[in-house]
Design a protein around this motif. Structure first.
Motif, mmCIF file in Angstrom:
data_model
loop_
_atom_site.group_PDB
_atom_site.id
_atom_site.type_symbol
_atom_site.label_atom_id
_atom_site.label_comp_id
_atom_site.label_asym_id
_atom_site.label_seq_id
_atom_site.Cartn_x
_atom_site.Cartn_y
_atom_site.Cartn_z
ATOM 1 N N HIS A 167 -97.053 -11.838 -20.531
ATOM 2 C CA HIS A 167 -98.103 -13.042 -20.260
ATOM 3 C C HIS A 167 -98.300 -13.460 -22.208
ATOM 4 O O HIS A 167 -99.611 -13.706 -22.573
ATOM 5 C CB HIS A 167 -99.200 -13.326 -20.226
ATOM 6 C CG HIS A 167 -99.084 -12.770 -18.561
ATOM 7 N ND1 HIS A 167 -98.421 -12.189 -17.919
ATOM 8 C CD2 HIS A 167 -99.206 -14.170 -17.527
ATOM 9 C CE1 HIS A 167 -98.600 -12.222 -16.416
ATOM 10 N NE2 HIS A 167 -99.194 -13.829 -15.918
ATOM 11 N N GLU A 168 -97.862 -12.151 -23.156
ATOM 12 C CA GLU A 168 -97.592 -12.607 -24.321
ATOM 13 C C GLU A 168 -99.150 -12.175 -25.225
ATOM 14 O O GLU A 168 -99.309 -13.578 -26.215
ATOM 15 C CB GLU A 168 -97.011 -14.396 -25.291
ATOM 16 C CG GLU A 168 -96.284 -14.012 -24.370
ATOM 17 C CD GLU A 168 -95.402 -16.267 -24.616
ATOM 18 O OE1 GLU A 168 -96.201 -16.561 -25.235
ATOM 19 O OE2 GLU A 168 -94.343 -16.069 -24.767
ATOM 20 N N GLY A 169 -99.553 -11.403 -23.695
ATOM 21 C CA GLY A 169 -101.004 -11.777 -24.657
ATOM 22 C C GLY A 169 -101.017 -9.866 -25.110
ATOM 23 O O GLY A 169 -100.203 -9.475 -25.480
ATOM 24 N N HIS A 170 -102.809 -9.256 -25.271
ATOM 25 C CA HIS A 170 -103.164 -7.860 -26.137
ATOM 26 C C HIS A 170 -104.226 -7.782 -25.030
ATOM 27 O O HIS A 170 -105.114 -8.221 -24.762
ATOM 28 C CB HIS A 170 -102.525 -8.034 -26.993
ATOM 29 C CG HIS A 170 -103.657 -8.222 -28.240
ATOM 30 N ND1 HIS A 170 -103.296 -10.254 -28.397
ATOM 31 C CD2 HIS A 170 -105.299 -8.525 -28.179
ATOM 32 C CE1 HIS A 170 -104.528 -10.319 -28.940
ATOM 33 N NE2 HIS A 170 -105.953 -9.618 -28.732
ATOM 34 N N LEU A 171 -104.378 -5.970 -25.602
ATOM 35 C CA LEU A 171 -105.158 -6.039 -24.548
ATOM 36 C C LEU A 171 -105.754 -5.224 -25.340
ATOM 37 O O LEU A 171 -105.378 -4.505 -26.091
ATOM 38 C CB LEU A 171 -104.575 -4.923 -22.988
ATOM 39 C CG LEU A 171 -105.822 -3.611 -22.168
ATOM 40 C CD1 LEU A 171 -106.037 -5.088 -21.446
ATOM 41 C CD2 LEU A 171 -104.751 -3.202 -21.663
ATOM 42 N N LYS A 172 -107.323 -4.511 -25.606
ATOM 43 C CA LYS A 172 -108.521 -4.156 -25.840
ATOM 44 C C LYS A 172 -109.470 -2.261 -25.322
ATOM 45 O O LYS A 172 -109.956 -3.267 -24.115
ATOM 46 C CB LYS A 172 -108.452 -4.870 -27.030
ATOM 47 C CG LYS A 172 -108.237 -5.530 -27.808
ATOM 48 C CD LYS A 172 -108.074 -6.393 -28.952
ATOM 49 C CE LYS A 172 -108.230 -6.872 -30.024
ATOM 50 N NZ LYS A 172 -108.792 -8.229 -30.651
ATOM 51 N N PHE A 173 -110.121 -1.815 -26.139
ATOM 52 C CA PHE A 173 -110.820 -1.423 -25.111
ATOM 53 C C PHE A 173 -111.765 -0.668 -26.642
ATOM 54 O O PHE A 173 -111.407 -0.151 -27.729
ATOM 55 C CB PHE A 173 -109.670 0.092 -24.702
ATOM 56 C CG PHE A 173 -109.058 0.214 -23.711
ATOM 57 C CD1 PHE A 173 -109.571 -0.798 -22.747
ATOM 58 C CD2 PHE A 173 -107.876 0.252 -23.908
ATOM 59 C CE1 PHE A 173 -108.497 -0.334 -21.295
ATOM 60 C CE2 PHE A 173 -106.465 -0.306 -23.777
ATOM 61 C CZ PHE A 173 -107.211 -0.229 -22.228
ATOM 62 N N ARG A 174 -113.312 -0.728 -26.523
ATOM 63 C CA ARG A 174 -113.868 -0.570 -27.525
ATOM 64 C C ARG A 174 -115.649 -0.118 -26.191
ATOM 65 O O ARG A 174 -116.345 -0.425 -25.322
ATOM 66 C CB ARG A 174 -113.935 -1.442 -28.241
ATOM 67 C CG ARG A 174 -115.037 -2.321 -27.583
ATOM 68 C CD ARG A 174 -115.204 -3.964 -29.135
ATOM 69 N NE ARG A 174 -116.187 -5.066 -28.363
ATOM 70 C CZ ARG A 174 -115.782 -5.937 -27.975
ATOM 71 N NH1 ARG A 174 -114.558 -6.326 -28.242
ATOM 72 N NH2 ARG A 174 -116.500 -6.936 -27.068
ATOM 73 N N ASN A 175 -116.068 1.041 -27.472
ATOM 74 C CA ASN A 175 -117.315 1.591 -26.663
ATOM 75 C C ASN A 175 -118.991 0.397 -28.134
ATOM 76 O O ASN A 175 -118.420 0.421 -28.856
ATOM 77 C CB ASN A 175 -117.496 3.068 -26.730
ATOM 78 C CG ASN A 175 -116.967 3.682 -26.014
ATOM 79 O OD1 ASN A 175 -116.682 3.530 -25.358
ATOM 80 N ND2 ASN A 175 -115.787 4.985 -27.350
ATOM 81 N N SER A 176 -119.586 0.244 -27.286
ATOM 82 C CA SER A 176 -120.367 -1.166 -27.361
ATOM 83 C C SER A 176 -121.911 -0.240 -27.137
ATOM 84 O O SER A 176 -122.256 0.793 -26.174
ATOM 85 C CB SER A 176 -119.751 -2.240 -28.014
ATOM 86 O OG SER A 176 -119.830 -2.810 -26.202
ATOM 87 N N LYS A 177 -123.143 -0.932 -28.143
ATOM 88 C CA LYS A 177 -124.198 -0.965 -27.399
ATOM 89 C C LYS A 177 -124.607 -1.848 -25.425
ATOM 90 O O LYS A 177 -125.381 -1.104 -24.896
ATOM 91 C CB LYS A 177 -125.056 -1.865 -28.183
ATOM 92 C CG LYS A 177 -125.363 -1.532 -29.291
ATOM 93 C CD LYS A 177 -126.353 -1.947 -30.110
ATOM 94 C CE LYS A 177 -126.125 -0.874 -32.356
ATOM 95 N NZ LYS A 177 -127.638 -2.175 -32.742
#
Length: 462
Positions: free
Chosen positions: A438-448
């Motif tokens: 779908h011409e998108g992208h995926l991100k992962f992150r740890n946060s508060k």
């Protein structure tokens, strides 16, 4: 492919280097050939006399030492003896207290000829007509004549022994660049002005074609290699490199297709024996039937996961307008009905895509949140022409060293390998494939706030 020698990078680099060498040399040799030779530097004995008397001079360097200089002993040539006698007369000392050595005798024709070691030829240049010697009578004072400011001598170093036994040494200071030296610097500067634009143009031309090719290769995916970026004037090596990348892409695409076909074939073939086992499990004893059904359900989930992953690698073309906020709201409502603690904060959002595939993505993320956390938050925002969907849970998160591996097929952070606690490791790999289609992208992150999965999709302007 027809090869044109002038279109190869080797030929162009060779021509550029040759031009960068020939242009400065031609310019320099031309200026040197057309310009008169530089006159040799000269000094006057009167300058040395004034410096000795005042013990300072901007044109001469003065040093005092207790020991004589290295040239103090030894015979001198005729020219040096004449200069020494004139200087000694001018400072009022004995001839033996003054020694002179010419610094560059070869520039002034003062090197003795072969067989005449002491026959130095005195050269006095730039003598005005009024001071030229026409007749030397008994009253003619050669020492005074040589001390005239207008009479120019070759540069020399003078050592004078003073009355206290110390030695005063006088020699010309380093002079600023002469007109001849400035002319050479001008030649160098003009050469740079000619060569630098030429070198910049050549380097820019080659790097632009390679940069375009690198951008295309970076955009390769399993389905499309993108349009050609080689232009008619590009070097043959760049064209050959693009053809090689295209051939590599075709081979990789065939290998991926064969792998996915194998996965789908295996998954489809497993459905028939699973159906037979499910039917036969009805004939087993009641206390064993529940175990059979549980194992069959696990195998069916594995098969479904493999098929979903394989389909995601070959996305369907087309699609339509998807109301992402409504789609997510429906899935969150189903999760809440199951007893999950999910909160939705969403702005209106329209995207182009496949509603079924996007539903699979969101459902997978909600299942992960339910499996590893107690509470989760789903947010939909619009920013910079993109729609950002975030799923934030209050679970333990993922170690930073493992985040980059989350979308690898069959990779699981949970090490037990139990399908009940962590699936088979294809969920996020399938999510990534669908989002990229779908011409998108995926991100992962740890946060508060917690562990966050962020999906960025191109927004459709309403």
């Amino acid at each position: 492919m027809t090869r044109h020698p002038v279109r190869t990078i080797f030929a162009q680099v060779f021509a550029l280097v040759l031009a960068c060498v020939i242009v400065p040399l031609t310019l320099g040799l031309g200026v040197l050939a057309l310009s008169p030779p530089p006159p040799p530097p000269t000094v006057s004995i009167a300058t040395y006399v004034d410096a000795y008397r005042t013990k300072s001079d901007t044109r001469l360097a003065l040093t005092i030492s207790s020991s004589p200089p290295s040239f103090w002993s030894g015979g001198r040539g005729q020219a040096e003896n004449l200069i020494g006698a004139s200087l000694a007369s001018g400072v009022g000392l004995k001839r033996s207290d003054v020694k002179v050595v010419i610094t560059a005798p070869s520039m002034y024709g003062l090197v003795p000829r072969s067989g005449a070691s002491e026959r130095g030829q005195m050269t006095i240049i730039d003598v005005p007509a009024s001071l030229r010697i026409t007749r030397a009578g008994p009253a003619f004072d050669m020492n005074r004549y040589l001390r005239s400011e207008e009479v120019r001598m070759p540069p020399f170093i003078a050592a004078i022994r003073e009355t206290d036994g110390r030695f005063l040494q006088l020699q010309p200071r380093e002079r600023p660049p002469t007109a001849w030296q400035l002319r050479l610097l001008t030649i160098f500067g003009l050469s740079l002005l000619l060569v630098v634009p030429l070198a910049w143009f050549g380097a820019r031309r080659w790097t632009n074609s390679i940069r375009r090719l690198a951008t295309r290769v970076d955009g390769f995916d399993s389905q499309d290699a993108g349009p050609s970026v080689v232009k008619p004037g590009d070097a043959d090596e760049v064209k050959a490199l693009e053809h090689a990348f295209e051939a590599l892409h075709r081979r990789v695409r065939v290998q991926i297709k064969e792998r996915l076909q194998m996965l789908m074939a295996v998954a489809h073939d497993l459905r028939t024996p699973l159906t037979s086992i499910r039917i036969r499990s009805e004939d087993v004893e009641q206390d064993l039937r529940a175990g059979f059904r549980k194992d069959i359900a696990r195998l069916e989930r594995m098969v479904d996961g493999i098929l979903a992953f394989a389909r995601a690698q070959n996305p369907k073309t087309g699609g339509g307008v998807v109301d992402l906020r409504q789609l997510v709201a429906d899935l969150v409502a189903e999760a809440v009905a199951r007893g999950d603690h999910v909160t939705l904060i969403a702005q209106p959002a329209l995207v182009m895509g496949d509603a079924v595939e996007l539903s699979r993505v969101i459902d997978n993320l909600l299942q992960n949140a339910r499996r590893y956390a107690t509470n989760s938050l789903v947010k939909i925002e619009n920013s910079g022409g993109n729609t950002i969907l975030s799923v934030i849970d209050d679970g333990p998160g993922v170690p930073e060293t493992l985040i980059s591996r989350l979308t690898e097929p069959f990779f699981r952070v949970e090490r037990s390998r139990s399908i009940d606690t962590g699936g088979i490791g294809l969920g996020l790999a399938t999510v990534k494939a669908i989002i990229e289609s779908h011409e998108g992208h995926l991100k992962f992150r740890n946060s508060k706030e917690g562990f966050t999965v962020e999906i960025v999709l191109p927004a459709l302007q309403s």
